[in-house]
Design a protein around this motif. Sequence first.
Motif, PDB file in Angstrom:
ATOM      1  N   VAL A  12       0.814  -1.218   0.000  1.00 15.22           N
ATOM      2  CA  VAL A  12       0.000   0.000   0.000  1.00 15.22           C
ATOM      3  C   VAL A  12       0.843   1.261   0.000  1.00 15.22           C
ATOM      4  CG1 VAL A  12      -1.995  -1.080   1.079  1.00 15.22           C
ATOM      5  CG2 VAL A  12      -0.248  -0.036   2.500  1.00 15.22           C
ATOM      6  N   PHE A  13       2.135   1.142   0.217  1.00 11.80           N
ATOM      7  CA  PHE A  13       3.011   2.303   0.200  1.00 11.80           C
ATOM      8  C   PHE A  13       3.485   2.640  -1.213  1.00 11.80           C
ATOM      9  CE2 PHE A  13       3.537   0.431   4.448  1.00 11.80           C
ATOM     10  CZ  PHE A  13       3.009   1.490   5.179  1.00 11.80           C
ATOM     11  N   ASP A  14       2.998   1.919  -2.198  1.00 10.62           N
ATOM     12  CA  ASP A  14       3.341   2.183  -3.595  1.00 10.62           C
ATOM     13  C   ASP A  14       2.628   3.452  -4.040  1.00 10.62           C
ATOM     14  OD1 ASP A  14       3.983   2.113  -6.256  1.00 10.62           O
ATOM     15  OD2 ASP A  14       3.348   0.044  -6.569  1.00 10.62           O
ATOM     16  N   ILE A  15       3.356   4.425  -4.541  1.00 11.46           N
ATOM     17  CA  ILE A  15       2.790   5.715  -4.925  1.00 11.46           C
ATOM     18  C   ILE A  15       1.781   5.573  -6.052  1.00 11.46           C
ATOM     19  CG2 ILE A  15       4.602   6.303  -6.566  1.00 11.46           C
ATOM     20  CD1 ILE A  15       2.939   8.750  -4.149  1.00 11.46           C
ATOM     21  N   ARG A  16       1.920   4.526  -6.859  1.00 10.52           N
ATOM     22  CA  ARG A  16       0.971   4.327  -7.954  1.00 10.52           C
ATOM     23  C   ARG A  16      -0.437   4.061  -7.430  1.00 10.52           C
ATOM     24  NH1 ARG A  16       4.454  -0.158 -10.937  1.00 10.52           N
ATOM     25  NH2 ARG A  16       4.532  -0.799  -8.780  1.00 10.52           N
ATOM     26  N   LEU A  17      -0.554   3.388  -6.286  1.00 11.00           N
ATOM     27  CA  LEU A  17      -1.871   3.137  -5.706  1.00 11.00           C
ATOM     28  C   LEU A  17      -2.482   4.411  -5.143  1.00 11.00           C
ATOM     29  CD1 LEU A  17      -1.280  -0.304  -3.979  1.00 11.00           C
ATOM     30  CD2 LEU A  17      -2.454   0.177  -6.120  1.00 11.00           C
ATOM     31  N   LEU A  21      -5.949   6.020  -6.487  1.00 10.56           N
ATOM     32  CA  LEU A  21      -7.046   6.345  -5.578  1.00 10.56           C
ATOM     33  C   LEU A  21      -7.522   7.778  -5.784  1.00 10.56           C
ATOM     34  CD1 LEU A  21      -8.802   5.516  -3.128  1.00 10.56           C
ATOM     35  CD2 LEU A  21      -7.010   6.465  -1.693  1.00 10.56           C
ATOM     36  N   LEU A  22      -6.594   8.712  -5.889  1.00  4.55           N
ATOM     37  CA  LEU A  22      -6.969  10.113  -6.082  1.00  4.55           C
ATOM     38  C   LEU A  22      -7.646  10.341  -7.431  1.00  4.55           C
ATOM     39  CD1 LEU A  22      -3.846  11.895  -4.586  1.00  4.55           C
ATOM     40  CD2 LEU A  22      -6.151  11.863  -3.652  1.00  4.55           C
ATOM     41  N   ILE A  23      -7.030   9.867  -8.502  1.00  9.59           N
ATOM     42  CA  ILE A  23      -7.598  10.063  -9.839  1.00  9.59           C
ATOM     43  C   ILE A  23      -8.932   9.316  -9.962  1.00  9.59           C
ATOM     44  CG2 ILE A  23      -7.244   9.643 -12.315  1.00  9.59           C
ATOM     45  CD1 ILE A  23      -5.492  11.854 -11.275  1.00  9.59           C
ATOM     46  N   GLY A  24      -8.995   8.115  -9.410  1.00 14.49           N
ATOM     47  CA  GLY A  24     -10.236   7.341  -9.461  1.00 14.49           C
ATOM     48  C   GLY A  24     -11.356   7.992  -8.669  1.00 14.49           C
ATOM     49  N   GLY A  25     -11.033   8.580  -7.525  1.00  6.83           N
ATOM     50  CA  GLY A  25     -12.051   9.275  -6.729  1.00  6.83           C
ATOM     51  C   GLY A  25     -12.627  10.468  -7.466  1.00  6.83           C
ATOM     52  N   TYR A  26     -11.746  11.277  -8.059  1.00  6.73           N
ATOM     53  CA  TYR A  26     -12.213  12.407  -8.851  1.00  6.73           C
ATOM     54  C   TYR A  26     -12.996  11.923 -10.069  1.00  6.73           C
ATOM     55  CZ  TYR A  26      -9.328  15.644  -6.156  1.00  6.73           C
ATOM     56  OH  TYR A  26      -8.779  16.385  -5.158  1.00  6.73           O
ATOM     57  N   GLY A  27     -12.546  10.846 -10.688  1.00  7.76           N
ATOM     58  CA  GLY A  27     -13.254  10.292 -11.839  1.00  7.76           C
ATOM     59  C   GLY A  27     -14.645   9.808 -11.477  1.00  7.76           C
ATOM     60  N   LEU A  28     -14.782   9.207 -10.303  1.00  8.28           N
ATOM     61  CA  LEU A  28     -16.090   8.741  -9.849  1.00  8.28           C
ATOM     62  C   LEU A  28     -17.041   9.914  -9.638  1.00  8.28           C
ATOM     63  CD1 LEU A  28     -17.770   6.291  -8.968  1.00  8.28           C
ATOM     64  CD2 LEU A  28     -16.887   6.651  -6.664  1.00  8.28           C
ATOM     65  N   ILE A  51     -19.049  16.718 -20.954  1.00  4.74           N
ATOM     66  CA  ILE A  51     -17.624  16.736 -20.600  1.00  4.74           C
ATOM     67  C   ILE A  51     -17.368  16.039 -19.271  1.00  4.74           C
ATOM     68  CG2 ILE A  51     -15.684  18.256 -20.075  1.00  4.74           C
ATOM     69  CD1 ILE A  51     -16.924  20.266 -22.024  1.00  4.74           C
ATOM     70  N   ASN A  52     -18.237  16.267 -18.292  1.00 10.00           N
ATOM     71  CA  ASN A  52     -18.045  15.628 -16.986  1.00 10.00           C
ATOM     72  C   ASN A  52     -18.057  14.110 -17.111  1.00 10.00           C
ATOM     73  OD1 ASN A  52     -17.796  17.993 -15.546  1.00 10.00           O
ATOM     74  ND2 ASN A  52     -19.951  18.051 -14.940  1.00 10.00           N
ATOM     75  N   LEU A  53     -18.990  13.603 -17.892  1.00 11.23           N
ATOM     76  CA  LEU A  53     -19.093  12.148 -18.064  1.00 11.23           C
ATOM     77  C   LEU A  53     -17.847  11.588 -18.732  1.00 11.23           C
ATOM     78  CD1 LEU A  53     -20.744   9.551 -17.867  1.00 11.23           C
ATOM     79  CD2 LEU A  53     -21.732  10.123 -20.080  1.00 11.23           C
ATOM     80  N   TRP A  54     -17.435  12.192 -19.842  1.00  6.40           N
ATOM     81  CA  TRP A  54     -16.288  11.659 -20.575  1.00  6.40           C
ATOM     82  C   TRP A  54     -14.983  11.826 -19.809  1.00  6.40           C
ATOM     83  CZ3 TRP A  54     -16.987   8.112 -23.879  1.00  6.40           C
ATOM     84  CH2 TRP A  54     -18.165   8.069 -24.612  1.00  6.40           C
ATOM     85  N   ALA A  55     -14.809  12.949 -19.137  1.00  9.66           N
ATOM     86  CA  ALA A  55     -13.599  13.141 -18.329  1.00  9.66           C
ATOM     87  C   ALA A  55     -13.590  12.161 -17.157  1.00  9.66           C
ATOM     88  CB  ALA A  55     -13.520  14.574 -17.820  1.00  9.66           C
ATOM     89  N   GLY A  56     -14.750  11.931 -16.546  1.00 10.35           N
ATOM     90  CA  GLY A  56     -14.837  10.983 -15.430  1.00 10.35           C
ATOM     91  C   GLY A  56     -14.515   9.563 -15.857  1.00 10.35           C
ATOM     92  N   PHE A  62      -7.914   5.582 -16.346  1.00  6.16           N
ATOM     93  CA  PHE A  62      -6.532   5.906 -15.968  1.00  6.16           C
ATOM     94  C   PHE A  62      -6.200   5.337 -14.582  1.00  6.16           C
ATOM     95  CE2 PHE A  62      -3.261   8.778 -14.292  1.00  6.16           C
ATOM     96  CZ  PHE A  62      -2.337   8.738 -15.319  1.00  6.16           C
ATOM     97  N   GLY A  63      -7.107   5.501 -13.621  1.00  6.13           N
ATOM     98  CA  GLY A  63      -6.892   4.952 -12.280  1.00  6.13           C
ATOM     99  C   GLY A  63      -6.815   3.433 -12.292  1.00  6.13           C
TER     100      GLY A  63
END
Length: 87
Positions: A12-17, A21-28, A51-56, A62-63
């Motif tokens: 869980v200390f892997d920066i990729r996770l 998490l951050l990009i996926g949360g914003y995407g959701l 735009i919101n739908l496609w960017a999300g 990406f996440g």
Amino acid sequence: MAESKTPKKAGVFDIRLVIALLIGGYGLVLTIMGIGFTTEKELAKAADVNINLWAGIGMLVFGLLFVLWAKLRPIVVPPAAEGEGGE
């Protein structure tokens, strides 16, 4: 106390996770906003593109790719050499 010489994964200390998490949360959030809360007036401003739908969706993909990358190619932490460890 003897430590094992087997390499360990970053886990869980892997920066990729963290990034996933951050990009996926914003995407959701963007996906939910695009599906349920976009008005016709907002669509007209954006040339009838939700735009919101496609960017999300893009951010969710990406996440997901970052999670797959972290799971398929984990970072291996080498064991500490003899005499190291700060004791």
